[in-house]
Scaffold this motif. Sequence first.
Motif, PDB file in Angstrom:
ATOM      1  N   ASP A 178       0.874  -1.243   0.070  1.00  0.00           N
ATOM      2  CA  ASP A 178      -0.112   0.028  -0.106  1.00  0.00           C
ATOM      3  C   ASP A 178       0.799   1.222  -0.169  1.00  0.00           C
ATOM      4  O   ASP A 178       0.635   1.968  -0.583  1.00  0.00           O
ATOM      5  CB  ASP A 178      -0.913  -0.142   1.338  1.00  0.00           C
ATOM      6  N   LYS A 179       2.007   1.240   0.778  1.00  0.00           N
ATOM      7  CA  LYS A 179       2.799   2.316   0.938  1.00  0.00           C
ATOM      8  C   LYS A 179       3.790   2.673  -0.505  1.00  0.00           C
ATOM      9  O   LYS A 179       3.551   3.788  -0.928  1.00  0.00           O
ATOM     10  CB  LYS A 179       3.917   2.236   2.140  1.00  0.00           C
ATOM     11  N   PHE A 180       4.168   1.683  -1.060  1.00  0.00           N
ATOM     12  CA  PHE A 180       4.663   1.766  -2.449  1.00  0.00           C
ATOM     13  C   PHE A 180       3.735   2.229  -3.286  1.00  0.00           C
ATOM     14  O   PHE A 180       4.077   3.280  -4.125  1.00  0.00           O
ATOM     15  CB  PHE A 180       5.452   0.599  -2.750  1.00  0.00           C
ATOM     16  N   ARG A 181       2.636   1.886  -3.397  1.00  0.00           N
ATOM     17  CA  ARG A 181       1.613   1.968  -4.439  1.00  0.00           C
ATOM     18  C   ARG A 181       1.205   3.723  -4.110  1.00  0.00           C
ATOM     19  O   ARG A 181       0.913   4.255  -5.317  1.00  0.00           O
ATOM     20  CB  ARG A 181       0.356   1.201  -4.221  1.00  0.00           C
ATOM     21  N   LEU A 182       0.855   3.954  -2.998  1.00  0.00           N
ATOM     22  CA  LEU A 182       0.808   5.395  -2.947  1.00  0.00           C
ATOM     23  C   LEU A 182       1.805   6.200  -3.312  1.00  0.00           C
ATOM     24  O   LEU A 182       1.695   7.474  -3.833  1.00  0.00           O
ATOM     25  CB  LEU A 182       0.310   5.742  -1.245  1.00  0.00           C
ATOM     26  N   ALA A 183       3.060   5.755  -3.098  1.00  0.00           N
ATOM     27  CA  ALA A 183       4.374   6.622  -3.541  1.00  0.00           C
ATOM     28  C   ALA A 183       4.211   6.842  -5.069  1.00  0.00           C
ATOM     29  O   ALA A 183       4.340   7.981  -5.530  1.00  0.00           O
ATOM     30  CB  ALA A 183       5.572   5.848  -3.097  1.00  0.00           C
ATOM     31  N   LEU A 184       3.988   5.959  -5.743  1.00  0.00           N
ATOM     32  CA  LEU A 184       3.987   5.994  -7.215  1.00  0.00           C
ATOM     33  C   LEU A 184       2.642   6.433  -7.710  1.00  0.00           C
ATOM     34  O   LEU A 184       2.839   7.293  -8.862  1.00  0.00           O
ATOM     35  CB  LEU A 184       4.252   4.596  -8.045  1.00  0.00           C
ATOM     36  N   ARG A 185       1.764   6.240  -6.935  1.00  0.00           N
ATOM     37  CA  ARG A 185       0.355   7.168  -7.608  1.00  0.00           C
ATOM     38  C   ARG A 185       0.659   8.641  -7.429  1.00  0.00           C
ATOM     39  O   ARG A 185       0.037   9.390  -7.930  1.00  0.00           O
ATOM     40  CB  ARG A 185      -0.664   6.596  -7.047  1.00  0.00           C
ATOM     41  N   SER A 186       1.040   8.864  -6.228  1.00  0.00           N
ATOM     42  CA  SER A 186       1.241  10.520  -5.922  1.00  0.00           C
ATOM     43  C   SER A 186       2.409  11.177  -6.741  1.00  0.00           C
ATOM     44  O   SER A 186       2.462  12.010  -7.349  1.00  0.00           O
ATOM     45  CB  SER A 186       1.624  10.729  -4.469  1.00  0.00           C
ATOM     46  N   ARG A 187       3.256  10.186  -7.371  1.00  0.00           N
ATOM     47  CA  ARG A 187       4.311  10.699  -8.158  1.00  0.00           C
ATOM     48  C   ARG A 187       4.757   9.510  -9.453  1.00  0.00           C
ATOM     49  O   ARG A 187       5.455   8.761  -8.861  1.00  0.00           O
ATOM     50  CB  ARG A 187       5.780  11.291  -7.744  1.00  0.00           C
ATOM     51  N   GLY A 205       9.833   3.685  -5.914  1.00  0.00           N
ATOM     52  CA  GLY A 205       8.579   3.027  -5.331  1.00  0.00           C
ATOM     53  C   GLY A 205       8.158   1.853  -6.263  1.00  0.00           C
ATOM     54  O   GLY A 205       7.813   0.950  -5.905  1.00  0.00           O
ATOM     55  N   CYS A 206       8.096   2.156  -7.501  1.00  0.00           N
ATOM     56  CA  CYS A 206       7.615   1.082  -8.704  1.00  0.00           C
ATOM     57  C   CYS A 206       8.534  -0.250  -8.498  1.00  0.00           C
ATOM     58  O   CYS A 206       7.902  -1.052  -8.406  1.00  0.00           O
ATOM     59  CB  CYS A 206       7.606   1.561 -10.081  1.00  0.00           C
ATOM     60  N   TYR A 207       9.691   0.149  -8.556  1.00  0.00           N
ATOM     61  CA  TYR A 207      10.704  -1.152  -8.364  1.00  0.00           C
ATOM     62  C   TYR A 207      10.481  -2.022  -7.108  1.00  0.00           C
ATOM     63  O   TYR A 207      10.533  -3.092  -6.892  1.00  0.00           O
ATOM     64  CB  TYR A 207      12.005  -0.734  -8.354  1.00  0.00           C
ATOM     65  N   ASN A 208      10.355  -0.956  -5.898  1.00  0.00           N
ATOM     66  CA  ASN A 208      10.209  -1.957  -4.748  1.00  0.00           C
ATOM     67  C   ASN A 208       9.255  -2.359  -4.496  1.00  0.00           C
ATOM     68  O   ASN A 208       8.894  -3.437  -3.879  1.00  0.00           O
ATOM     69  CB  ASN A 208      10.343  -0.684  -3.351  1.00  0.00           C
ATOM     70  N   LEU A 209       8.051  -1.989  -5.073  1.00  0.00           N
ATOM     71  CA  LEU A 209       6.648  -2.729  -5.327  1.00  0.00           C
ATOM     72  C   LEU A 209       6.792  -3.987  -6.080  1.00  0.00           C
ATOM     73  O   LEU A 209       6.240  -4.945  -5.623  1.00  0.00           O
ATOM     74  CB  LEU A 209       5.379  -1.876  -5.886  1.00  0.00           C
ATOM     75  N   GLY A 210       7.533  -3.825  -6.799  1.00  0.00           N
ATOM     76  CA  GLY A 210       7.763  -5.312  -7.749  1.00  0.00           C
ATOM     77  C   GLY A 210       8.511  -6.154  -6.877  1.00  0.00           C
ATOM     78  O   GLY A 210       8.126  -7.403  -6.942  1.00  0.00           O
ATOM     79  N   THR A 211       9.581  -5.658  -6.157  1.00  0.00           N
ATOM     80  CA  THR A 211      10.291  -6.581  -5.392  1.00  0.00           C
ATOM     81  C   THR A 211       9.459  -7.295  -4.353  1.00  0.00           C
ATOM     82  O   THR A 211       9.791  -8.348  -3.712  1.00  0.00           O
ATOM     83  CB  THR A 211      11.629  -5.912  -4.717  1.00  0.00           C
ATOM     84  N   VAL A 212       8.788  -6.452  -3.561  1.00  0.00           N
ATOM     85  CA  VAL A 212       7.914  -7.007  -2.656  1.00  0.00           C
ATOM     86  C   VAL A 212       6.792  -8.108  -3.152  1.00  0.00           C
ATOM     87  O   VAL A 212       6.456  -9.285  -2.382  1.00  0.00           O
ATOM     88  CB  VAL A 212       7.288  -5.977  -1.775  1.00  0.00           C
ATOM     89  N   PHE A 213       6.286  -7.613  -4.381  1.00  0.00           N
ATOM     90  CA  PHE A 213       5.470  -9.073  -4.860  1.00  0.00           C
ATOM     91  C   PHE A 213       6.095 -10.233  -5.294  1.00  0.00           C
ATOM     92  O   PHE A 213       5.593 -11.163  -4.926  1.00  0.00           O
ATOM     93  CB  PHE A 213       4.869  -8.252  -6.310  1.00  0.00           C
ATOM     94  N   TYR A 214       7.621 -10.008  -5.678  1.00  0.00           N
ATOM     95  CA  TYR A 214       8.296 -11.129  -6.026  1.00  0.00           C
ATOM     96  C   TYR A 214       8.709 -11.906  -4.865  1.00  0.00           C
ATOM     97  O   TYR A 214       8.548 -13.178  -4.888  1.00  0.00           O
ATOM     98  CB  TYR A 214       9.472 -10.741  -6.704  1.00  0.00           C
ATOM     99  N   THR A 215       8.816 -11.192  -3.733  1.00  0.00           N
ATOM    100  CA  THR A 215       9.312 -11.864  -2.412  1.00  0.00           C
ATOM    101  C   THR A 215       8.120 -12.616  -1.917  1.00  0.00           C
ATOM    102  O   THR A 215       8.185 -13.736  -1.343  1.00  0.00           O
ATOM    103  CB  THR A 215       9.943 -10.714  -1.534  1.00  0.00           C
ATOM    104  N   PHE A 216       6.955 -12.014  -2.026  1.00  0.00           N
ATOM    105  CA  PHE A 216       5.778 -12.392  -1.484  1.00  0.00           C
ATOM    106  C   PHE A 216       5.388 -13.926  -1.987  1.00  0.00           C
ATOM    107  O   PHE A 216       4.922 -14.986  -1.775  1.00  0.00           O
ATOM    108  CB  PHE A 216       4.704 -11.624  -1.575  1.00  0.00           C
ATOM    109  N   ALA A 217       5.660 -13.900  -3.792  1.00  0.00           N
ATOM    110  CA  ALA A 217       5.479 -14.966  -4.559  1.00  0.00           C
ATOM    111  C   ALA A 217       6.288 -16.171  -4.148  1.00  0.00           C
ATOM    112  O   ALA A 217       5.968 -17.244  -4.082  1.00  0.00           O
ATOM    113  CB  ALA A 217       5.608 -14.557  -6.008  1.00  0.00           C
ATOM    114  N   MET A 218       7.713 -15.798  -3.996  1.00  0.00           N
ATOM    115  CA  MET A 218       8.611 -16.889  -3.432  1.00  0.00           C
ATOM    116  C   MET A 218       8.178 -17.523  -2.275  1.00  0.00           C
ATOM    117  O   MET A 218       8.183 -18.786  -2.158  1.00  0.00           O
ATOM    118  CB  MET A 218       9.906 -16.152  -3.593  1.00  0.00           C
ATOM    119  N   ALA A 219       7.769 -16.580  -1.329  1.00  0.00           N
ATOM    120  CA  ALA A 219       7.285 -17.089   0.169  1.00  0.00           C
ATOM    121  C   ALA A 219       5.888 -18.200  -0.047  1.00  0.00           C
ATOM    122  O   ALA A 219       6.018 -19.203   0.558  1.00  0.00           O
ATOM    123  CB  ALA A 219       7.060 -16.042   1.079  1.00  0.00           C
ATOM    124  N   LEU A 220       5.032 -17.822  -1.020  1.00  0.00           N
ATOM    125  CA  LEU A 220       3.894 -18.693  -1.390  1.00  0.00           C
ATOM    126  C   LEU A 220       4.471 -19.655  -1.840  1.00  0.00           C
ATOM    127  O   LEU A 220       3.742 -20.800  -1.801  1.00  0.00           O
ATOM    128  CB  LEU A 220       3.007 -17.743  -2.041  1.00  0.00           C
TER     129      LEU A 220
END
Length: 451
Positions: free
Chosen positions: A196-205, A211-226
């Motif tokens: 949510d925080k990364f998403r708000l960052a990239l939508r505000s700017r 912020g865009c890259y970090n959002l990608g890495t957190v999705f990637y890490t989440f996918a690997m954990a799942l």
Amino acid sequence: MIASVQFQGFKACFGGKELTQACATLSGALIGGKLPAPLDQLSEDSDLHVRELAFAARQYTVATAENPADYDALYNHGVLLQELSGKLPAASADQTALLRQACSRYEAAVAVKPSSHTALYNWAVALSDLARAVRQADPAEATAALHLASMKYAESLQLNPRNPQALNNWGLLLQELSADAGDWFKRDSLVRSAMDKFRLALRSRPDFDRGCYNLGTVFYTFAMALQNTSDNSASRQSHDHSVRTLLAVAAQYICLAHALQPSKDIYRKSLSVVRQMLPLPFLRAGYLTAPRATSLGSVTETYRRGWFVLDHKSLRQASSMETSLSTAAAGVLTTQQRGPAGSPAVAAGAAGSQAAAAENEPLVLPLDQLLAVRSCAEPSLPEGGGIWISTQAIPTGLYLVADDGDGADAWVDALVLCQHLVGSGASEALQEALAPVTARRSKAHTAALAG
């Protein structure tokens, strides 16, 4: 590799003009006496700039002792101590001491001026730095510092909501806390908060590539954990589909970060890892429920569910070939349907053919025509995650519906960033990233020959 991404990116509001002003404020005669440790060590550093910072920090020590209610002196003292801590060995006792002093200066500054979002922000950054410095020696203190930093980011953003760096840092902090979460549910909650925080960052700017890259890495890490969680065979197909979906979303954000800043090597390398997870030659593909062309804008607007694709040009209902390409790449099983938008067959006849043509006209939204995109919660829409899009042709907007809220957020982010790339004339990098390998090799060969 993305799996080994470190939690970097915390950036304090110091350096450059602000740091120069902090030193210049104390350009008077040097106050005598020995500098408090560890500043005495830095006062003899070979770097003249470091020595100047150490002497300025000593003057602020005296100034704040004489006037504990001087906000500027307290804040500038914190800035200098935080900057100087970076000149000392990582996780050393001296660095830890300076960071603790910096935190105390920011705390005092906020007590004097509670409306200072910059002091709150820098306090959060200093706490994050302190957490990393003491993590090995005292994990409990490190965790406590991160939780307090999270609170300070929240307070800073209440005063200054449109600070993408604060949102980005907060997301990184939550991601770091999730790595130490004791159970899956707590980790899931922290990871979603980070998203949510990364998403708000990239939508505000939208040009905020970190912020865009970090959002990608957190999705990637989440996918690997799942992916590493055990699952019984009965739900294995659903489990694998969830992992593929998360990886595709991760690839979407990393691809967009690369398009925003093609020169950054970390984005290029990460894209090479996740590019195969995209529904190439598209950035995003999936089901959306959209208004029928014949009812668009009417009181009796009706909707149908269809397969949509997004590339560097437009969001559109997919043709049969585009559907085949993107569903195969996304690993989605669909029922073969007739018509470009997957609509049912229509009776023959001249009048019927004209009506069918109008009914089956695919919805195409060119990116250069978009005015605004946002998620919405419109109760009159079909069930799912609502998306509102305003275009030059339809300024009042039209509604699309994703299968769920997470899907709607991913569509909105992709559209917002693609709109920014097209509007700023920077969509070429996205086009190249989505191009087939053969096309990219051909372009590289042509450029080499031209050179």
